[in-house]
Design a protein around this motif. Sequence first.
Motif, PDB file in Angstrom:
ATOM      1  N   UNK A 332       0.825  -1.214   0.000  1.00  0.00           N
ATOM      2  CA  UNK A 332       0.000   0.000   0.000  1.00  0.00           C
ATOM      3  C   UNK A 332       0.861   1.267   0.000  1.00  0.00           C
ATOM      4  N   UNK A 333       2.170   1.119   0.167  1.00  0.00           N
ATOM      5  CA  UNK A 333       3.059   2.282   0.185  1.00  0.00           C
ATOM      6  C   UNK A 333       3.285   2.786  -1.240  1.00  0.00           C
ATOM      7  N   UNK A 334       3.452   4.079  -1.359  1.00  0.00           N
ATOM      8  CA  UNK A 334       3.611   4.697  -2.686  1.00  0.00           C
ATOM      9  C   UNK A 334       4.808   4.125  -3.432  1.00  0.00           C
ATOM     10  N   UNK A 335       5.875   3.798  -2.718  1.00  0.00           N
ATOM     11  CA  UNK A 335       7.088   3.278  -3.362  1.00  0.00           C
ATOM     12  C   UNK A 335       6.859   1.924  -4.022  1.00  0.00           C
ATOM     13  N   UNK A 336       5.823   1.223  -3.590  1.00  0.00           N
ATOM     14  CA  UNK A 336       5.546  -0.113  -4.141  1.00  0.00           C
ATOM     15  C   UNK A 336       4.323  -0.124  -5.053  1.00  0.00           C
ATOM     16  N   UNK A 337       3.927   1.045  -5.536  1.00  0.00           N
ATOM     17  CA  UNK A 337       2.732   1.134  -6.382  1.00  0.00           C
ATOM     18  C   UNK A 337       2.860   0.267  -7.636  1.00  0.00           C
ATOM     19  N   UNK A 341       0.468  -2.817  -8.902  1.00  0.00           N
ATOM     20  CA  UNK A 341      -0.150  -2.821 -10.232  1.00  0.00           C
ATOM     21  C   UNK A 341       0.132  -4.133 -10.964  1.00  0.00           C
ATOM     22  N   UNK A 342       1.363  -4.613 -10.844  1.00  0.00           N
ATOM     23  CA  UNK A 342       1.712  -5.874 -11.490  1.00  0.00           C
ATOM     24  C   UNK A 342       0.942  -7.034 -10.898  1.00  0.00           C
ATOM     25  N   UNK A 343       0.809  -7.051  -9.574  1.00  0.00           N
ATOM     26  CA  UNK A 343       0.053  -8.107  -8.899  1.00  0.00           C
ATOM     27  C   UNK A 343      -1.416  -8.063  -9.311  1.00  0.00           C
ATOM     28  N   UNK A 344      -1.995  -6.866  -9.355  1.00  0.00           N
ATOM     29  CA  UNK A 344      -3.406  -6.710  -9.744  1.00  0.00           C
ATOM     30  C   UNK A 344      -3.641  -7.216 -11.158  1.00  0.00           C
ATOM     31  N   UNK A 345      -2.727  -6.895 -12.051  1.00  0.00           N
ATOM     32  CA  UNK A 345      -2.870  -7.335 -13.444  1.00  0.00           C
ATOM     33  C   UNK A 345      -2.762  -8.849 -13.545  1.00  0.00           C
ATOM     34  N   UNK A 346      -1.854  -9.437 -12.775  1.00  0.00           N
ATOM     35  CA  UNK A 346      -1.701 -10.897 -12.799  1.00  0.00           C
ATOM     36  C   UNK A 346      -2.966 -11.585 -12.300  1.00  0.00           C
ATOM     37  N   UNK A 347      -3.540 -11.098 -11.196  1.00  0.00           N
ATOM     38  CA  UNK A 347      -4.759 -11.697 -10.656  1.00  0.00           C
ATOM     39  C   UNK A 347      -5.916 -11.542 -11.640  1.00  0.00           C
ATOM     40  N   UNK A 348      -5.972 -10.412 -12.311  1.00  0.00           N
ATOM     41  CA  UNK A 348      -7.078 -10.153 -13.244  1.00  0.00           C
ATOM     42  C   UNK A 348      -6.973 -10.990 -14.509  1.00  0.00           C
ATOM     43  N   UNK A 349      -5.744 -11.235 -14.986  1.00  0.00           N
ATOM     44  CA  UNK A 349      -5.585 -11.943 -16.265  1.00  0.00           C
ATOM     45  C   UNK A 349      -5.281 -13.424 -16.100  1.00  0.00           C
ATOM     46  N   UNK A 350      -4.657 -13.794 -14.993  1.00  0.00           N
ATOM     47  CA  UNK A 350      -4.377 -15.203 -14.741  1.00  0.00           C
ATOM     48  C   UNK A 350      -2.997 -15.678 -15.127  1.00  0.00           C
ATOM     49  N   UNK A 351      -2.262 -14.922 -15.947  1.00  0.00           N
ATOM     50  CA  UNK A 351      -0.911 -15.326 -16.343  1.00  0.00           C
ATOM     51  C   UNK A 351       0.013 -14.111 -16.339  1.00  0.00           C
ATOM     52  N   UNK A 372       8.571  -9.923  -5.889  1.00  0.00           N
ATOM     53  CA  UNK A 372       8.644  -8.893  -4.841  1.00  0.00           C
ATOM     54  C   UNK A 372       7.348  -8.829  -4.059  1.00  0.00           C
ATOM     55  N   UNK A 373       6.224  -8.971  -4.740  1.00  0.00           N
ATOM     56  CA  UNK A 373       4.928  -8.971  -4.042  1.00  0.00           C
ATOM     57  C   UNK A 373       4.872 -10.118  -3.046  1.00  0.00           C
ATOM     58  N   UNK A 374       5.369 -11.276  -3.443  1.00  0.00           N
ATOM     59  CA  UNK A 374       5.364 -12.434  -2.552  1.00  0.00           C
ATOM     60  C   UNK A 374       6.299 -12.213  -1.369  1.00  0.00           C
ATOM     61  N   UNK A 375       7.471 -11.616  -1.636  1.00  0.00           N
ATOM     62  CA  UNK A 375       8.411 -11.340  -0.545  1.00  0.00           C
ATOM     63  C   UNK A 375       7.829 -10.350   0.458  1.00  0.00           C
ATOM     64  N   UNK A 376       7.132  -9.345  -0.030  1.00  0.00           N
ATOM     65  CA  UNK A 376       6.618  -8.285   0.854  1.00  0.00           C
ATOM     66  C   UNK A 376       5.370  -8.703   1.618  1.00  0.00           C
TER      67      UNK A 376
END
Length: 400
Positions: A332-337, A341-351, A372-376
Motif C-alpha cells: 500500500x506504500x507509494x514506493x511499491x505502487x 499494479x503488477x500483482x493486480x494485473x496478474x490476478x485479473x488476467x491469470x498469467x 517482490x509482491x510475494x516477498x513483501x
Amino acid sequence: MYPARVAVVAKIESELGPVVTSAVRAIRDAIPVYGTLQGAQLADVEAIAYWSLRRLMALWAGGDRSIDDRDHSRFRAIGAARAADGRPLTDVLRAYRVASSVFVRHVASEYLDTLEPADIAELSLGVLDAIDAISEEIIGAYVIAREQLTSNRAQAHAALLDDLLAARHTSPGALADRTRELDLELPSHPDVLVVQSADSGRPMSDDTVESLVLALGLVPPDRSTTAGQRTHLCTRREQRAILLLPNIVGRTAIDSVCTEATLRGCLVERSTIADIGSSWRLAAQALDTAPDHAFDDRALLDQGDGQLLALLTARPTADTSEVVRTVLGPLTEAANKHILQGLSAFIATGTATAAATRLHLHPQTLRYRLRRAQELTGRDPRSAWHRLALDTAIQLRQLG
C-alpha cells in the motif's frame, strides 16, 4: 443506640449514592492503579464501597467498634481476590483509607450541628479500628493467596495469560507487579500464537505444549531459569494452546516447528497487551473457519487471514480497512505502487504474460514484480487461498 447518630445514618443512607461516588472518585484520583479500572472491576470497587460504608455506619450508630466473623470472612475474600488480579497490596489498603477519609469529612461537614463532638470523635476512632482490622484480614489473605499463586510457576503463568485473554488486566502498574513477582519480562508488543493439532482427533496435551515451547528455544515456566529468559506465557483452551511469545522467535521458525509437530496455528504478530484478548479471538475464529487449502504451503495463518475470514463469515468485528492493511502490508506504500499494479494485473488476467501485455511490460519484469509482491506480503499469488486474500484486499482498497 445513639439517637443522633441513628438519625444521621438514616439521612446518609438516602444520599449514599453520591457519597460512594465521591469516595470512588477520590480513590481513582489518588491511586493510579484504580484510575485505570473499568467495567466489572470498577463496579466491584463501588459495591465494596457501598457495603463497607453501610457496615461502618451500622457499627457507629450502635456504638460498636468490632466487626463480626462475617465481616472478617468477606475481607479475607477481598484480600485473596486482589492477590489473584495482581492489584498491589499497598494500593488496596490505601483505597480503604481514602474512602474512609471522604466519609468522615462528609459527616463532619454536613452534620456538625446535629452531632456532638464525641460522636465525631467516636466515628474517627471507629474508622481507625475498622481499618486496622480490615488491614490484618486483607494482608493475611493476600499473602497466602500470592504464595499459592507463585508456588507453581507453570500454573501461575497460565493464570496470568488467562487473565490477559479475558482482559482482566487493564492496569499497566498491576501487570508490572504481577510479572515481577513471577520473574517474567513480557514484551510490550508480544506475538499471540494459537495452535491445534492438524489431526482433529489428537488432543493438545501439556507434553505437546512443552515440546513446542522447547522447540522454539524457550524454557517452560516451571523450569529453573533466570528472569531474563522468561519472556513468554502459555495456557490451554480445550484442544488448543495459546502462547504469548517474544518477537525474536520469528514466523519462519514457528511455522517450521509447527510443521514438524503436525500442528496448525494462527499467529498475530506484535499485539498490544490491551489487545491480547481480541488477538486470541481473531486467531481462534480463523482456525474455526479456515478451509484446508489455506494451509497448503504453511502451518500458520496470519492476522491477514484472520481479518479476511472475519469478513467472509460476516462477523461483527470484520474491518475492511484491516483486511487491506494486514493482507497487502507494504504494497500500500507509494514506493511499491508498481508492484501492486503488477500483482493486480496478474490476478485479473491469470498469467504473467497476459499481465505483462496489459501493462506494456516485458514478461520478466512482471515476474520480478510478482516475486517482490510475494516477498513483501508472504503470499504466493499462484496459490488459490493467497490469490483470494490478495484479490479481496485489492478490491477493498479500490472501493475505499
